[in-house]
Each structure stands twice: as C-alpha cells, then as structure tokens.
Design an enzyme around this catalytic site. Structure first.
Site, PDB file in Angstrom:
ATOM      1  N   HIS A  97      64.198  51.548  16.450  1.00  0.00           N
ATOM      2  CA  HIS A  97      64.772  51.990  15.171  1.00  0.00           C
ATOM      3  C   HIS A  97      64.068  53.283  14.738  1.00  0.00           C
ATOM      4  O   HIS A  97      62.859  53.421  14.920  1.00  0.00           O
ATOM      5  CB  HIS A  97      64.603  50.901  14.102  1.00  0.00           C
ATOM      6  CG  HIS A  97      65.443  51.158  12.887  1.00  0.00           C
ATOM      7  ND1 HIS A  97      65.113  52.115  11.959  1.00  0.00           N
ATOM      8  CD2 HIS A  97      66.624  50.622  12.487  1.00  0.00           C
ATOM      9  CE1 HIS A  97      66.050  52.133  11.017  1.00  0.00           C
ATOM     10  NE2 HIS A  97      66.981  51.249  11.321  1.00  0.00           N
ATOM     11  N   GLU A 165      72.743  55.040  15.613  1.00  0.00           N
ATOM     12  CA  GLU A 165      72.315  55.199  14.220  1.00  0.00           C
ATOM     13  C   GLU A 165      71.859  56.639  13.993  1.00  0.00           C
ATOM     14  O   GLU A 165      70.671  56.946  14.168  1.00  0.00           O
ATOM     15  CB  GLU A 165      71.145  54.248  13.906  1.00  0.00           C
ATOM     16  CG  GLU A 165      71.509  52.795  13.893  1.00  0.00           C
ATOM     17  CD  GLU A 165      70.682  52.019  12.857  1.00  0.00           C
ATOM     18  OE1 GLU A 165      71.248  51.121  12.222  1.00  0.00           O
ATOM     19  OE2 GLU A 165      69.479  52.314  12.673  1.00  0.00           O
TER      20      GLU A 165
HETATM   21  P1  13P Z   1      71.448  51.444   5.759  1.00  0.00           P
HETATM   22  O1  13P Z   1      72.646  50.583   6.026  1.00  0.00           O
HETATM   23  O2  13P Z   1      70.636  50.977   4.588  1.00  0.00           O
HETATM   24  O3  13P Z   1      71.801  52.909   5.729  1.00  0.00           O
HETATM   25  O4  13P Z   1      70.477  51.260   7.016  1.00  0.00           O
HETATM   26  C1  13P Z   1      70.996  51.365   8.282  1.00  0.00           C
HETATM   27  C2  13P Z   1      69.978  50.895   9.248  1.00  0.00           C
HETATM   28  O5  13P Z   1      68.936  51.496   9.392  1.00  0.00           O
HETATM   29  C3  13P Z   1      70.273  49.659   9.986  1.00  0.00           C
HETATM   30  O6  13P Z   1      69.341  49.446  10.998  1.00  0.00           O
END
Ligand code: 13P
Length: 238
Positions: A97, A165
């Site tokens: 992440h 992401e």
């Molecule tokens: P948000 O949905 O709060 O933008 O976070 C996304 C995330 O980092 C999921 O791992």
C-alpha cells in the site's frame, strides 16, 4: 476460476479497539445482511483481527490484514508474520500500500507476497503512481517496476489480486476517469500474460462514485478506504 466482485474494506487505523466493538455491536447485523451473496472482506488493524474474527466467524465475511513481515519468522520489529495471520483467520492481506511502500523496496513486497502465498493467504498487491509520475507520462513504467519482482513469483495456484491505487486518488476525493482506470488495468494484465489475476481499484470510492466505477468491464472489485468505515456508505456501495 470463479470471478465474483470483491468489496475489500481497508479500515487503516480509523478505529480503536473499543470503537471496533461499538461498531460491531451496532452494525454487525447490517454488515451481515449487506454481504449476503456478496464477497466482502474486512481488513482491520492487526490488533483488531482476533476481535473481528470472533464477531464474524459464523458469517461468510472474510478477514484480511493490512501488511505482513517478509519472512515467516525473524527479526522484524513491529511486523506480523503471515503464519500468525493465517492462525488468526486471515484469508487476504494487503501489501505494498502506498501508505507503507515508501519504507519498502519492490523486492521486499514480492517477498511478502511469497510468504503469504506459502500460507494460502491471497495477497492484495497495491500498485499506482503519484500525480507527478502521471503528469510525466510514467504511469506504466512505475507500475511495471512495482510488478517486476512479483511477476517472478510462484503463485502456487493462488489467484493474486492486484489493486490499482493511484496515489493521487487516495483520500483526496479525486477520481481517475474510467478510461484511465481501464488503461491501467489493461497494462497490468498485459504484464501478467498467462497468469489469472484479479484486478481491483482503490482510491476515493464512495456511494456516489461506485456506480460509474462498476461499469468498468474488467474490474473484479473495489478496495475501499474511508467510506468502508461508514456502514451506510458501505451498504450503498455493495
Ligand atoms: P480512500 O478510499 O479513503 O481514498 O482510501 C483508498 C485506499 O487507500 C484503500 O486501500
């Protein structure tokens, strides 16, 4: 392989131990109802894994962790081994992440994926570029670098999950266009060639944005941050 749409809740460090208990007391029934015939995974902080496992053990809701150590055992202060996560009931684990990646090399993240696979835990491998990298047209190269060591792993028949992401979309309320997501997904899939992977998206998913995102054909699920801590939001998204 079965391809069901996954709703993975990344609870980050939003809840204390007492808050998790309060949340479950108030919303467990609603959570169980919204999860009927759906694939829902809750990823709480390490300290809450046992608590949530106890709350959800008679349900179909799955449990995930937010990171793990790169080896099964060893001198990794502050980290938790994949074997511990397995014993505690985790079927999934987020790795790489962006809120963790700065402290870790791509090779270390691949090591984490490998120990998770050895324990039969599905790794949720996060990749994504910064705003500056996107502006500089480096998105594909960044993702390729992040995946390079992962591509060499023996997946042992486990179907890994890759979460696209984009860092600029996490917690910002800014969403990529569907076209941008489709391009990233297609690129990631092309890196894997023959391996059967599941592609999910994460970053600023809310009940208002989820409908449009669900129209993306090749998407196998969502990795939901903040909105997943709000039961009404989660219910609307699922
Ligand atoms: P948000 O949905 O709060 O933008 O976070 C996304 C995330 O980092 C999921 O791992």
């Amino acid at each position: 392989m079965i391809k069901e749409f996954l709703y993975i809740a990344n609870w980050k460090a939003y809840f204390t131990h007492n808050e998790v208990s309060t949340w479950m007391t108030q919303y467990k029934n609603q959570l169980v109802s919204l999860s009927v015939n759906k694939s829902v995974v809750i990823c709480p902080s390490f300290t809450e894994i046992t608590t949530i496992n106890a709350w959800l053990k008679d349900t179909d809701i799955k449990l995930g962790a937010q990171d793990c150590a790169p080896e099964l055992t060893g001198a990794y202060t502050g980290q938790v081994s994949a074997s511990s996560l397995k014993e505690l009931g985790c079927d999934y684990c987020i790795i790489g992440h962006s809120e963790q990646r700065n402290h870790q090399s791509d090779g270390i993240i691949a090591d984490k994926a490998q120990v998770l696979i050895s324990q039969g835990i599905t790794p949720i491998i996060c990749v994504g570029e910064t705003h500056e990298q996107r502006e500089a047209l480096q998105t594909n190269q960044v993702i390729k670098n992040q995946l390079e060591s992962i591509l060499k792993l023996n997946m042992n028949n486990l179907q890994p999950i890759i979460a696209y992401e984009p860092i600029w979309a996490i917690g910002t309320g800014i969403l990529p266009t569907n076209t941008q997501i489709i391009k990233a997904i297609d690129f990631i899939k092309s890196c894997f060639e023959s391996t059967d992977i599941r592609m999910i998206y994460g970053g600023s998913i809310t009940s208002e944005t989820s409908e449009a995102l669900k129209e993306i054909e090749n998407l196998d699920g969502f990795l939901i941050g903040k909105a997943s801590t709000d039961i009404q939001e989660l219910e609307k998204i699922v």
